[in-house]
Design an enzyme around this catalytic site. Structure first.
Site, PDB file in Angstrom:
ATOM      1  N   ASP A   1      10.447  83.294  64.390  1.00 53.86           N
ATOM      2  CA  ASP A   1      11.136  82.660  65.503  1.00 53.86           C
ATOM      3  C   ASP A   1      10.295  81.497  66.015  1.00 53.86           C
ATOM      4  O   ASP A   1       9.132  81.315  65.656  1.00 53.86           O
ATOM      5  CB  ASP A   1      11.387  83.709  66.602  1.00 53.86           C
ATOM      6  CG  ASP A   1      12.253  83.144  67.727  1.00 53.86           C
ATOM      7  OD1 ASP A   1      13.092  82.264  67.436  1.00 53.86           O
ATOM      8  OD2 ASP A   1      12.097  83.575  68.870  1.00 53.86           O
ATOM      9  N   SER A   2      10.933  80.741  66.953  1.00 57.81           N
ATOM     10  CA  SER A   2      10.211  79.624  67.567  1.00 57.81           C
ATOM     11  C   SER A   2       9.106  80.109  68.508  1.00 57.81           C
ATOM     12  O   SER A   2       8.285  79.323  68.957  1.00 57.81           O
ATOM     13  CB  SER A   2      11.187  78.775  68.370  1.00 57.81           C
ATOM     14  OG  SER A   2      11.702  79.550  69.435  1.00 57.81           O
ATOM     15  N   GLY A  34      16.060  75.128  69.909  1.00 61.51           N
ATOM     16  CA  GLY A  34      17.473  74.968  70.257  1.00 61.51           C
ATOM     17  C   GLY A  34      17.969  73.546  70.416  1.00 61.51           C
ATOM     18  O   GLY A  34      19.151  73.285  70.229  1.00 61.51           O
ATOM     19  N   ASN A  65      18.532  83.109  66.064  1.00 65.76           N
ATOM     20  CA  ASN A  65      19.905  82.666  65.768  1.00 65.76           C
ATOM     21  C   ASN A  65      19.950  81.201  65.354  1.00 65.76           C
ATOM     22  O   ASN A  65      20.675  80.810  64.451  1.00 65.76           O
ATOM     23  CB  ASN A  65      20.787  82.866  66.998  1.00 65.76           C
ATOM     24  CG  ASN A  65      21.010  84.330  67.325  1.00 65.76           C
ATOM     25  OD1 ASN A  65      22.009  84.908  66.951  1.00 65.76           O
ATOM     26  ND2 ASN A  65      20.062  84.938  68.014  1.00 65.76           N
ATOM     27  N   THR A  66      19.159  80.385  66.052  1.00 67.98           N
ATOM     28  CA  THR A  66      19.167  78.937  65.791  1.00 67.98           C
ATOM     29  C   THR A  66      18.658  78.639  64.381  1.00 67.98           C
ATOM     30  O   THR A  66      19.253  77.841  63.644  1.00 67.98           O
ATOM     31  CB  THR A  66      18.283  78.216  66.825  1.00 67.98           C
ATOM     32  OG1 THR A  66      18.606  78.698  68.128  1.00 67.98           O
ATOM     33  CG2 THR A  66      18.484  76.724  66.772  1.00 67.98           C
ATOM     34  N   GLU A 142       9.363  81.763  77.224  1.00 68.41           N
ATOM     35  CA  GLU A 142       8.064  81.449  76.603  1.00 68.41           C
ATOM     36  C   GLU A 142       6.952  81.441  77.649  1.00 68.41           C
ATOM     37  O   GLU A 142       5.813  81.792  77.362  1.00 68.41           O
ATOM     38  CB  GLU A 142       8.127  80.097  75.885  1.00 68.41           C
ATOM     39  CG  GLU A 142       8.910  80.123  74.585  1.00 68.41           C
ATOM     40  CD  GLU A 142       8.234  80.968  73.502  1.00 68.41           C
ATOM     41  OE1 GLU A 142       7.025  80.850  73.295  1.00 68.41           O
ATOM     42  OE2 GLU A 142       8.944  81.788  72.877  1.00 68.41           O
ATOM     43  N   CYS A 174      20.830  84.586  71.492  1.00 71.13           N
ATOM     44  CA  CYS A 174      19.504  84.006  71.245  1.00 71.13           C
ATOM     45  C   CYS A 174      18.516  85.152  71.403  1.00 71.13           C
ATOM     46  O   CYS A 174      18.619  85.924  72.370  1.00 71.13           O
ATOM     47  CB  CYS A 174      19.223  82.904  72.263  1.00 71.13           C
ATOM     48  SG  CYS A 174      17.506  82.340  72.277  1.00 71.13           S
ATOM     49  N   HIS A 176      15.609  85.340  72.345  1.00 75.04           N
ATOM     50  CA  HIS A 176      14.794  85.327  73.562  1.00 75.04           C
ATOM     51  C   HIS A 176      15.486  86.031  74.734  1.00 75.04           C
ATOM     52  O   HIS A 176      14.828  86.466  75.679  1.00 75.04           O
ATOM     53  CB  HIS A 176      14.499  83.876  74.003  1.00 75.04           C
ATOM     54  CG  HIS A 176      13.395  83.206  73.250  1.00 75.04           C
ATOM     55  ND1 HIS A 176      13.517  82.816  71.946  1.00 75.04           N
ATOM     56  CD2 HIS A 176      12.132  82.854  73.632  1.00 75.04           C
ATOM     57  CE1 HIS A 176      12.385  82.244  71.566  1.00 75.04           C
ATOM     58  NE2 HIS A 176      11.534  82.260  72.566  1.00 75.04           N
TER      59      HIS A 176
HETATM   60  N1  DGL Z   1      15.146  82.602  69.703  1.00 76.82           N
HETATM   61  C1  DGL Z   1      15.912  81.547  69.128  1.00 76.82           C
HETATM   62  C2  DGL Z   1      17.335  81.949  68.871  1.00 76.82           C
HETATM   63  O1  DGL Z   1      17.627  83.112  68.689  1.00 76.82           O
HETATM   64  C3  DGL Z   1      15.940  80.192  69.750  1.00 76.82           C
HETATM   65  C4  DGL Z   1      14.908  79.778  70.647  1.00 76.82           C
HETATM   66  C5  DGL Z   1      14.683  78.312  70.706  1.00 76.82           C
HETATM   67  O2  DGL Z   1      15.506  77.527  71.187  1.00 76.82           O
HETATM   68  O3  DGL Z   1      13.587  78.006  70.289  1.00 76.82           O
HETATM   69  O4  DGL Z   1      18.193  81.104  68.797  1.00 76.82           O
END
Ligand code: DGL
Length: 180
Positions: A1-2, A34, A65-66, A142, A174, A176
């Protein structure tokens, strides 16, 4: 993930496979994903996949997800191992709603993707699907600010219009967002 979002997925993997050796990459230097172009995220995903494969990964989980929307098809074409991705839970939400209206909270990148359009096409006919991009929310997670005034204000601003439109079921699209 990010960043830390995929830890919500990691917790489930650990519970399901307590003996598995897990290696987690938080691409914090490039968070959030995102609002970044899909090509950029796909390039990051390729580099991270190569790092994990070099460390003997037998399977990959794109716990974002992204990144799934931007990169999973290319990753699966390129690498021979099992690759599991995320997608917003539109299907169970469409089955669960009584009002026939669901709200999807996710990043702009996810909501604008072809993969999400396909998902809504497949399962969205059972309900009205209202999408809500959530700029700024991933940054708050974050920072570890899960319930401070700014985070609450952002959440209220994103969720109130969905409730006003009659949504009785929300999708946390998402990884997060389960922290919130
Ligand atoms: N956790 C990421 C998701 O599920 C996205 C987070 C981001 O924008 O970095 O989309």
């Amino acid at each position: 993930d990010s960043g830390v979002g995929g830890l919500t997925v990691l917790a489930h993997i650990r519970a399901a496979l307590p003996g598995a050796d897990l290696l987690y990459v938080a691409d914090s230097a490039h968070a959030p994903y995102g609002d970044k172009p899909a090509e950029f995220i796909a390039a990051r995903a390729r580099l991270i996949a190569e790092f994990l494969i070099a460390h003997d990964a037998a399977a990959l989980v794109v716990a974002c997800n992204t990144a799934t929307a931007a990169a999973i098809l290319a990753l699966r074409e390129r690498y021979g191992l099992p690759i599991v991705g995320m997608e917003p839970a539109v299907k169970p939400a469409a089955e669960a709603t009584r009002a026939g209206v669901i709200g999807v909270l996710a990043t702009g990148g996810t909501l604008e993707s072809g993969k999400f359009a396909e998902l809504v096409q497949r399962f969205g006919s059972r309900a009205r699907v209202i999408v809500q991009p959530c700029p700024g929310l991933v940054e708050q997670v974050e920072l570890g600010d899960l319930a401070g005034p700014l985070t609450r204000r952002l959440l209220e601003g994103f969720i109130a219009p969905l409730l006003d439109a009659g949504a009785d079921t929300l999708v946390l699209g998402c990884t997060h967002f389960p922290f919130l």
